[in-house]
Design a protein around this motif. Sequence first.
Motif, short mmCIF file in Angstrom:
data_model
loop_
_atom_site.label_atom_id
_atom_site.label_comp_id
_atom_site.label_asym_id
_atom_site.label_seq_id
_atom_site.Cartn_x
_atom_site.Cartn_y
_atom_site.Cartn_z
N THR A 444 47.51 8.61 38.01
CA THR A 444 47.22 8.44 36.57
C THR A 444 46.34 9.28 35.96
O THR A 444 46.63 9.72 34.70
N ILE A 539 47.65 3.92 40.36
CA ILE A 539 48.48 2.71 40.12
C ILE A 539 49.34 2.19 41.42
O ILE A 539 50.20 3.48 41.90
N LYS A 567 51.15 -0.77 34.53
CA LYS A 567 50.39 -0.45 33.71
C LYS A 567 50.55 -1.29 31.77
O LYS A 567 49.67 -1.27 31.83
N GLU A 568 51.99 -1.84 31.87
CA GLU A 568 51.90 -2.84 30.95
C GLU A 568 50.91 -4.42 30.85
O GLU A 568 50.41 -4.59 30.43
N LYS A 569 50.78 -4.01 32.08
CA LYS A 569 50.01 -5.44 32.43
C LYS A 569 48.69 -5.52 33.39
O LYS A 569 47.74 -6.24 32.82
N ASP A 570 48.36 -3.87 32.62
CA ASP A 570 46.37 -3.69 33.03
C ASP A 570 46.49 -4.37 34.43
O ASP A 570 45.17 -4.90 34.20
N SER A 572 45.99 -3.30 38.63
CA SER A 572 46.09 -2.58 39.73
C SER A 572 47.72 -2.04 40.55
O SER A 572 48.16 -0.78 40.93
#
Length: 660
Positions: A444, A539, A567-570, A572
């Motif tokens: 990332t 990620i 990413k949306e759910k934050d 890993s």
Amino acid sequence: MSKFYRQIKKVPVVLAITGIVIILSGFAVKWSSYNDLLSREKPEFINLNYEFARTTENLSSQELLNLKFKQLTLNTAKPKYGNHVDWHKITLTNTDSNATSLTIKFDNPMIDQLKVYAYRANINSYQLVKSLGDQVDNVNIEDRVSPKYSISLRSLESQSIVVASATHGSPKLPIIILTENEHQKYRQLELLIWGTFIGVSLLMAAYNLVLYQGVRDLTYLAYIGYVMTILVNLGVVHGYGFYLFLEPVQRYFHDNIIPLNALLALMTILFAINFLRFNRSHLLIHRQYTILSYSLLGFFVIALFLPEYLTVPVFGLLQLALYIVAYKMVTYNIKERFSWSKYYVISWLPLFVGAGVGFLLYTGYMAYNFWTRYAFLFSAIFEMTLISMALAERLGNTESQRLYQATHESKFGFANDGLLHKTIKNLQTDRRKSPLSLITVEITNYNTIAPYLTEQQLSTMIFGLANYIVNQLNKTLPVIEIDPGNLNNNSIALSRGDLLSILITTENRDLIGDALERLSDLENFNPVQGSIPYRIHCIFGAAILNPDETNLLDLINQAKQAITQAKEKDVSFFIYSPESNLISERRVKLALDLANAIRNDELELYHQPQLFSQSTHITPSELLIRWNHPLYGFISPDEFVTVAEETGLINHLTSWVINR
């Protein structure tokens, strides 16, 4: 490359080579019966006396009687370039009991003027009986192609002739004495050799023109120019050019044989440049062959206006420079290139030998015979055969490079999505035997780190990270080789600099989840020790093949969607599931429909009054936005406002609220 040209390139070169070998074998058998004819300069029953003289100008018939000749062996007089006349006195005696007809063959059709004087004892004088040469008019084509003079001798009769040769070109005048029947056989053999060489040359040119039409590689045009220049040059040297071109054209070529040789040298260097794939990145060699190329081009133009004897020494130096530069080019990185250039490297050997023999022959340092006369032509045939093999090898190498470029990313040499697609497709037949999943890893902060690293440091980082991930996965999950020939890492595909993919043979979500959880703990991985301090952050996403529902090639997209979901759910890592795909599809549709709802005024606003507890007066009012979707029904503001923020519709939504 189209299917047609793929077939053309697969035309078995071995068959062409076999054909040439068969032809040459036929020559060998034929020549074995001609061995005696080709190995001598006169019939056994003819006594020969040869004398030689050189003057600075022509002589009259009377002056010729007083000319002092030097006794020599036939064809051993040393040639000399310049303005002078060579005089060859030949006395023939027939020792046979029968009369015979002889042909005296002057085996250099490039001589400008050949005058044959026959001695007449009854008048004690020499008489001009024949004029030959490419600067002489009214000469029949056979005498231009193969200059000769015929005489008849009775038993024990002797005759003397004097041949005067003057030329601005090569002064070497090989002389062969044959019976009339032997001369016919000799000519048949010459025509057979010439016809074969012309046919092979034209075939090579046509074949390479077809290849050029298919691949648009200038190498093939350079080779066509090279072959055609050899064909024209040898047409001048051996005389068969009179059969190919109009007489004025061939005589023009005769007058400009040195410029033609310079053009051949230029074609040689241009073909070598293109074949060996040299460019401006090879600084020293590029400078050398550029200087040589321009020198040859300039010499070609200047030599068109100068006498041949003045240009010969200069061309000799340029030819030496050509050999030196060619040697450097051929031997440059020979180990890396030899796999596809070996036949080209070897082809220089017969070329050097043939050219060397020709040079030594016409400068008088090598004895004349049939084999030395045709050494360069034979070497050209062998060279063409080897270069055809070299071009086939190079074309295969080019195709391999194109395939490599199509299946690998260029920066680090990892497999790309194309090879990943191919690997997954190849596994399709085995999918019932073993499960299949795909793991993706996104760095990332790659774009943040990359500008501060050198190319070497960046490569070290990517390879170090790739090897670490594969080693960690291999502890619990069987990793599949995507690129078996990759010595650095054969289990990684790289979609771009920051997205790696790994295939594994399992469908166990728990095992994949445990492995990704361990990998997600990677916080301070730094394979570039001693460099600037930085932290690699990754990620992870994964997709599991469902043989009943999932298209194999969808695995790549699903694994990438898993990255997006993470990413949306934050989180890993995230493992793709059909349900998450439905959520993603719902969000895409909501984004499209929300834009229409704002535009068409399909949203609703409600006032939520705020009351003080100690009175009934309404003070502030909170605005509540509502959306009743025609398909999904009531949509929570938390959901569609988030969609608006992610898609950039939030400003339009704010404006709508204010206007309402």
